[in-house]
Design a protein around this motif. Structure first.
Motif, PDB file in Angstrom:
ATOM      1  N   THR A  68      32.615 -85.621 -26.366  1.00 23.37           N
ATOM      2  CA  THR A  68      33.596 -86.729 -26.125  1.00 23.37           C
ATOM      3  C   THR A  68      34.834 -86.251 -25.494  1.00 23.37           C
ATOM      4  N   ILE A  69      35.547 -87.263 -25.082  1.00 23.77           N
ATOM      5  CA  ILE A  69      36.482 -86.945 -24.234  1.00 23.77           C
ATOM      6  C   ILE A  69      37.675 -86.147 -25.052  1.00 23.77           C
ATOM      7  N   GLY A  70      37.949 -86.479 -26.312  1.00 28.12           N
ATOM      8  CA  GLY A  70      38.710 -85.613 -27.158  1.00 28.12           C
ATOM      9  C   GLY A  70      38.314 -84.215 -27.348  1.00 28.12           C
ATOM     10  N   ASP A  71      37.077 -83.968 -27.027  1.00 27.89           N
ATOM     11  CA  ASP A  71      36.728 -82.638 -27.099  1.00 27.89           C
ATOM     12  C   ASP A  71      36.676 -81.783 -25.955  1.00 27.89           C
ATOM     13  N   ASP A  72      36.783 -82.401 -24.830  1.00 26.97           N
ATOM     14  CA  ASP A  72      36.991 -81.910 -23.418  1.00 26.97           C
ATOM     15  C   ASP A  72      38.226 -81.022 -23.270  1.00 26.97           C
ATOM     16  N   GLU A  73      39.320 -81.336 -23.992  1.00 26.25           N
ATOM     17  CA  GLU A  73      40.528 -80.403 -23.919  1.00 26.25           C
ATOM     18  C   GLU A  73      40.157 -79.237 -24.385  1.00 26.25           C
ATOM     19  N   THR A  74      39.611 -78.912 -25.701  1.00 27.36           N
ATOM     20  CA  THR A  74      39.255 -77.650 -26.271  1.00 27.36           C
ATOM     21  C   THR A  74      37.821 -77.159 -25.192  1.00 27.36           C
ATOM     22  N   ARG A  75      37.053 -77.795 -24.798  1.00 26.48           N
ATOM     23  CA  ARG A  75      36.349 -77.167 -23.722  1.00 26.48           C
ATOM     24  C   ARG A  75      36.805 -76.407 -22.619  1.00 26.48           C
ATOM     25  N   ALA A  76      37.747 -77.368 -22.144  1.00 26.86           N
ATOM     26  CA  ALA A  76      38.393 -77.008 -20.841  1.00 26.86           C
ATOM     27  C   ALA A  76      39.386 -75.751 -21.193  1.00 26.86           C
ATOM     28  N   ARG A  77      39.844 -75.584 -22.374  1.00 30.41           N
ATOM     29  CA  ARG A  77      40.927 -74.260 -22.561  1.00 30.41           C
ATOM     30  C   ARG A  77      39.858 -72.985 -22.482  1.00 30.41           C
ATOM     31  N   ILE A  78      38.948 -73.448 -23.428  1.00 26.98           N
ATOM     32  CA  ILE A  78      37.705 -72.197 -23.401  1.00 26.98           C
ATOM     33  C   ILE A  78      37.081 -71.730 -22.151  1.00 26.98           C
ATOM     34  N   LEU A  79      36.797 -72.788 -21.405  1.00 25.22           N
ATOM     35  CA  LEU A  79      36.395 -72.488 -20.140  1.00 25.22           C
ATOM     36  C   LEU A  79      37.174 -71.990 -19.228  1.00 25.22           C
ATOM     37  N   ALA A  80      38.299 -72.492 -19.278  1.00 22.54           N
ATOM     38  CA  ALA A  80      39.586 -71.535 -18.356  1.00 22.54           C
ATOM     39  C   ALA A  80      39.669 -70.258 -18.779  1.00 22.54           C
ATOM     40  N   ASP A  81      39.699 -69.887 -19.894  1.00 24.38           N
ATOM     41  CA  ASP A  81      39.767 -68.315 -20.333  1.00 24.38           C
ATOM     42  C   ASP A  81      38.561 -67.694 -19.925  1.00 24.38           C
ATOM     43  N   ARG A  82      37.289 -68.223 -19.803  1.00 26.53           N
ATOM     44  CA  ARG A  82      36.111 -67.535 -19.735  1.00 26.53           C
ATOM     45  C   ARG A  82      36.175 -67.368 -18.184  1.00 26.53           C
ATOM     46  N   VAL A  83      36.350 -68.295 -17.373  1.00 25.31           N
ATOM     47  CA  VAL A  83      36.486 -68.205 -15.893  1.00 25.31           C
ATOM     48  C   VAL A  83      37.551 -67.137 -15.580  1.00 25.31           C
ATOM     49  N   MET A  84      38.558 -67.078 -15.996  1.00 22.65           N
ATOM     50  CA  MET A  84      39.517 -65.966 -15.865  1.00 22.65           C
ATOM     51  C   MET A  84      38.997 -64.782 -16.007  1.00 22.65           C
ATOM     52  N   HIS A  85      38.228 -64.383 -16.928  1.00 25.95           N
ATOM     53  CA  HIS A  85      37.781 -63.166 -17.261  1.00 25.95           C
ATOM     54  C   HIS A  85      36.568 -62.917 -16.170  1.00 25.95           C
ATOM     55  N   ALA A  86      35.836 -63.774 -16.027  1.00 23.49           N
ATOM     56  CA  ALA A  86      34.668 -63.638 -14.862  1.00 23.49           C
ATOM     57  C   ALA A  86      35.221 -63.213 -13.501  1.00 23.49           C
ATOM     58  N   CYS A  87      36.352 -63.930 -13.229  1.00 25.53           N
ATOM     59  CA  CYS A  87      36.889 -63.785 -11.889  1.00 25.53           C
ATOM     60  C   CYS A  87      37.563 -62.338 -11.985  1.00 25.53           C
ATOM     61  N   ILE A  88      38.037 -62.021 -12.889  1.00 29.06           N
ATOM     62  CA  ILE A  88      38.614 -60.546 -12.904  1.00 29.06           C
ATOM     63  C   ILE A  88      37.594 -59.565 -12.883  1.00 29.06           C
ATOM     64  N   ALA A  89      36.352 -59.835 -13.634  1.00 28.33           N
ATOM     65  CA  ALA A  89      35.043 -58.725 -13.485  1.00 28.33           C
ATOM     66  C   ALA A  89      34.605 -58.791 -12.052  1.00 28.33           C
ATOM     67  N   LEU A  90      34.693 -59.946 -11.389  1.00 28.54           N
ATOM     68  CA  LEU A  90      34.099 -59.836  -9.930  1.00 28.54           C
ATOM     69  C   LEU A  90      35.127 -59.032  -9.199  1.00 28.54           C
ATOM     70  N   GLU A  91      36.240 -59.577  -9.271  1.00 28.65           N
ATOM     71  CA  GLU A  91      37.343 -58.874  -8.312  1.00 28.65           C
ATOM     72  C   GLU A  91      37.237 -57.452  -8.551  1.00 28.65           C
ATOM     73  N   ASN A  92      37.056 -56.836 -10.036  1.00 32.48           N
ATOM     74  CA  ASN A  92      37.118 -55.336 -10.228  1.00 32.48           C
ATOM     75  C   ASN A  92      35.838 -54.703  -9.434  1.00 32.48           C
ATOM     76  N   VAL A  93      34.827 -55.497  -9.463  1.00 31.24           N
ATOM     77  CA  VAL A  93      33.443 -54.987  -8.903  1.00 31.24           C
ATOM     78  C   VAL A  93      33.546 -54.987  -7.028  1.00 31.24           C
ATOM     79  N   LEU A  94      34.087 -55.853  -6.671  1.00 27.64           N
ATOM     80  CA  LEU A  94      34.080 -56.214  -5.305  1.00 27.64           C
ATOM     81  C   LEU A  94      35.266 -55.528  -4.722  1.00 27.64           C
ATOM     82  N   ASP A  95      36.329 -55.655  -5.220  1.00 27.90           N
ATOM     83  CA  ASP A  95      37.479 -55.343  -4.656  1.00 27.90           C
ATOM     84  C   ASP A  95      38.073 -53.807  -4.917  1.00 27.90           C
TER      85      ASP A  95
END
Length: 92
Positions: A31-58
């Motif tokens: 639901t739209i109401g659940d999307d806010e929670t999903r977006a917050r969780i996804l943003a945290d997970r994306v941040m950690h994935a980006c950090i991992a990629l930067e650590n390996v690539l850079d």
């Protein structure tokens, strides 16, 4: 004599990509109401994935250690706490 690190293996890179996919491929909110929670969780997970990629690539961090670290961070931000499509039967 140089202390150059060996190139990552295909298996190591595959494991890293698999962990990144696990970070970003979380269930869609039911639901739209659940999307806010999903977006917050996804943003945290994306941040950690980006950090991992930067650590390996850079920074030339070892992919094996980086995968373990990323999976530990993802465990801290599980895709739970919201209703998602598979859970509610939405879309059937």
């Amino acid at each position: 004599m140089t202390n150059q690190k060996p190139e990552p293996t295909a298996d190591e890179l595959h494991a890293l990509l698999d962990a990144v996919r696990d970070a970003i491929a979380i269930p869609y909110a039911a639901t739209i109401g659940d999307d806010e929670t999903r977006a917050r969780i996804l943003a945290d997970r994306v941040m950690h994935a980006c950090i991992a990629l930067e650590n390996v690539l850079d920074r030339d961090d070892e992919p094996g250690w980086t995968v373990e670290y990323l999976r530990a961070r993802l465990a801290e931000h599980p895709p739970t706490g919201y209703r998602h499509w598979g859970e509610t039967g939405a879309g059937r």
